[in-house]
Write an enzyme that holds these catalytic residues in place. Structure first.
Site, mmCIF file in Angstrom:
data_model
loop_
_atom_site.group_PDB
_atom_site.id
_atom_site.type_symbol
_atom_site.label_atom_id
_atom_site.label_comp_id
_atom_site.label_asym_id
_atom_site.label_seq_id
_atom_site.Cartn_x
_atom_site.Cartn_y
_atom_site.Cartn_z
ATOM 1 N N ASP A 1 0.821 -1.215 0.000
ATOM 2 C CA ASP A 1 0.000 0.000 0.000
ATOM 3 C C ASP A 1 0.853 1.262 0.000
ATOM 4 O O ASP A 1 0.441 2.304 -0.488
ATOM 5 C CB ASP A 1 -0.945 0.008 1.195
ATOM 6 C CG ASP A 1 -2.099 -0.921 0.915
ATOM 7 O OD1 ASP A 1 -1.915 -2.140 1.067
ATOM 8 O OD2 ASP A 1 -3.144 -0.440 0.461
ATOM 9 N N LYS B 1 -1.289 -5.104 3.934
ATOM 10 C CA LYS B 1 -2.382 -5.606 4.778
ATOM 11 C C LYS B 1 -1.870 -6.209 6.083
ATOM 12 O O LYS B 1 -0.885 -6.950 6.087
ATOM 13 C CB LYS B 1 -3.190 -6.628 3.966
ATOM 14 C CG LYS B 1 -4.373 -7.257 4.671
ATOM 15 C CD LYS B 1 -5.324 -6.244 5.272
ATOM 16 C CE LYS B 1 -5.844 -5.232 4.288
ATOM 17 N NZ LYS B 1 -6.578 -4.109 4.937
HETATM 18 O O1 MRU Z 1 -7.600 -2.761 2.793
HETATM 19 P P1 MRU Z 1 -7.315 -3.151 1.382
HETATM 20 O O2 MRU Z 1 -8.074 -4.347 0.923
HETATM 21 O O3 MRU Z 1 -7.443 -1.971 0.449
HETATM 22 O O4 MRU Z 1 -5.783 -3.565 1.422
HETATM 23 C C1 MRU Z 1 -5.200 -4.009 0.229
HETATM 24 C C2 MRU Z 1 -3.831 -4.520 0.407
HETATM 25 O O5 MRU Z 1 -3.265 -4.500 1.479
HETATM 26 C C3 MRU Z 1 -3.135 -5.000 -0.827
HETATM 27 O O6 MRU Z 1 -2.238 -6.011 -0.532
HETATM 28 C C4 MRU Z 1 -2.366 -3.815 -1.435
HETATM 29 O O7 MRU Z 1 -3.208 -2.736 -1.679
HETATM 30 C C5 MRU Z 1 -1.677 -4.181 -2.669
HETATM 31 S S1 MRU Z 1 -2.842 -4.420 -3.916
HETATM 32 C C6 MRU Z 1 -2.281 -4.436 -5.422
#
Ligand code: MRU
Length: 348
Positions: free
Chosen positions: A237, A248
């Site tokens: 992220d 995550k």
């Molecule tokens: O809370 P989310 O579902 O938006 O978190 C998403 C993630 O942590 C993904 O692993 C991250 O965004 C990479 S996605 C290409």
């Protein structure tokens, strides 16, 4: 094939990720406020997908502004950008995409307002189209890191659903290796509390015909110890300039376990996920979400006593020394990450 996000001329259409895998439903959002709410409620989620959707939300805002007064237009447009930026704090692609829309508006500020609106729509569509190409390139760059027969553990969902569509990031590497003819299988963490792994990753991989085994998060250590996992590939992220990576919640635990068991741990992310302004991962803002995500399954089925104290951070930060490489659209950055990531950035 499903479409994660789509520009429809007067609306942004999103697949309802909260309803997958049971229902494949699409909703059209016609105002930027609705788009902002959809990002916040995780109708769409995943860092690149959030960025693309926010850019389209900004284009929608511009189109819907009715004034012919230039100053009033820019004021209203900035309010929309700020609203979109306030939806989710960790995924840096959101701020990157909104800044790109802001820059586009400034660079074309002399144009008649109708032409400026057209420019902004074209910019949002470009963000979308570029993401599709970047993901495919990242997948191809990372595929050589996977060997025939590998079993790859992944966390959350870093596939087409987390991006503009097509390859995705971490799942793009797996898909590209699979398309090269390598026999790759995947272990997917269910990813409590929102269950992106169980609901989204399992669904996507099954659609692609890639063998996938679902485990609950607390099974990952056992699977590594008993030799079931040969590589780990996750998305990101936000990556700080030193390579520390927010992803995550639960990703850090996997990285520590991977080190213990000598399993390569790769992060896959476009350069837009690298925040070169932030020196280290300690400075990455970590989103905290509603306690009901922990006390209830999918907001419906209560599993904890009324009134229990809850902590619900949506992301954690993996220190750079636990990361074997960062796979980007310009190649793979290997440790030391601060230098190699900067080199990739400057090579553009
Ligand atoms: O809370 P989310 O579902 O938006 O978190 C998403 C993630 O942590 C993904 O692993 C991250 O965004 C990479 S996605 C290409």
């Amino acid at each position: 094939m499903f479409k994660t996000v789509e520009w429809r001329g007067d609306a942004v259409r999103l697949i309802e990720q909260g309803k997958l895998p049971m229902d494949e439903e699409y909703t059209e959002f016609t105002t930027y406020e609705q788009v902002a709410s959809a990002i916040k409620r995780m109708v769409v989620r995943g860092a690149p997908a959030i960025g693309v959707t926010a850019a389209m939300g900004a284009a929608l805002a511009a189109k819907n502004i009715e004034t012919s007064n230039r100053d009033a237009f820019f004021r209203e447009f900035e309010t929309a950008l700020k609203t979109l930026e306030s939806t989710r704090p960790t995924a840096v692609n959101l701020f990157w995409a909104i800044q790109r829309m802001r820059d586009c508006a400034m660079e074309n500020s002399d144009l008649p307002l109708e032409s400026l609106k057209d420019k902004l729509v074209a910019e949002a569509v470009a963000v979308y189209e570029e993401d599709l190409v970047i993901n495919k390139t990242m997948g191809e760059n990372g595929a050589s890191l996977l060997d025939d027969g590998d079993t790859v553990l992944t966390h959350c969902n870093a596939g087409a659903l987390a991006t503009a569509g097509g390859y995705g990031t971490a799942l793009g590497v797996i898909k590209a290796a699979h398309l090269e003819g390598k026999k790759i299988s995947v272990f997917a963490d269910e990813t409590r509390p929102w269950l992106q792994g169980a609901r989204l990753t399992a669904w996507e991989l099954m659609k692609e015909g890639i063998p996938v085994t679902l485990i609950s998060d607390n099974m990952a250590g056992h699977c590594m110890k008993t030799g079931k996992i040969t590589k780990i590939v996750v998305g990101a992220d936000r990556i700080a300039a030193n390579g520390d990576t927010a992803n995550k919640i639960g990703t850090y635990t996997l990285a520590v376990l991977a080190k213990r068991h000598n399993i390569p741990f790769y992060v896959t992310a476009p350069l837009s996920t690298i925040d070169f302004e932030l020196e280290s991962g300690d400075l990455i803002p970590i989103e905290e979400r509603d306690t009901a995500e922990v006390t209830h399954i999918m907001g419906v089925h209560q599993i904890a006593p009324d009134g229990v104290g809850v902590f619900n951070p949506a992301f954690d930060v993996t220190p750079n020394d636990l990361i074997s490489g960062v796979i980007t659209e310009r190649g793979v950055a290997y440790p030391p990450l601060p230098q190699s990531m900067k080199k990739l950035k400057d090579s553009g």
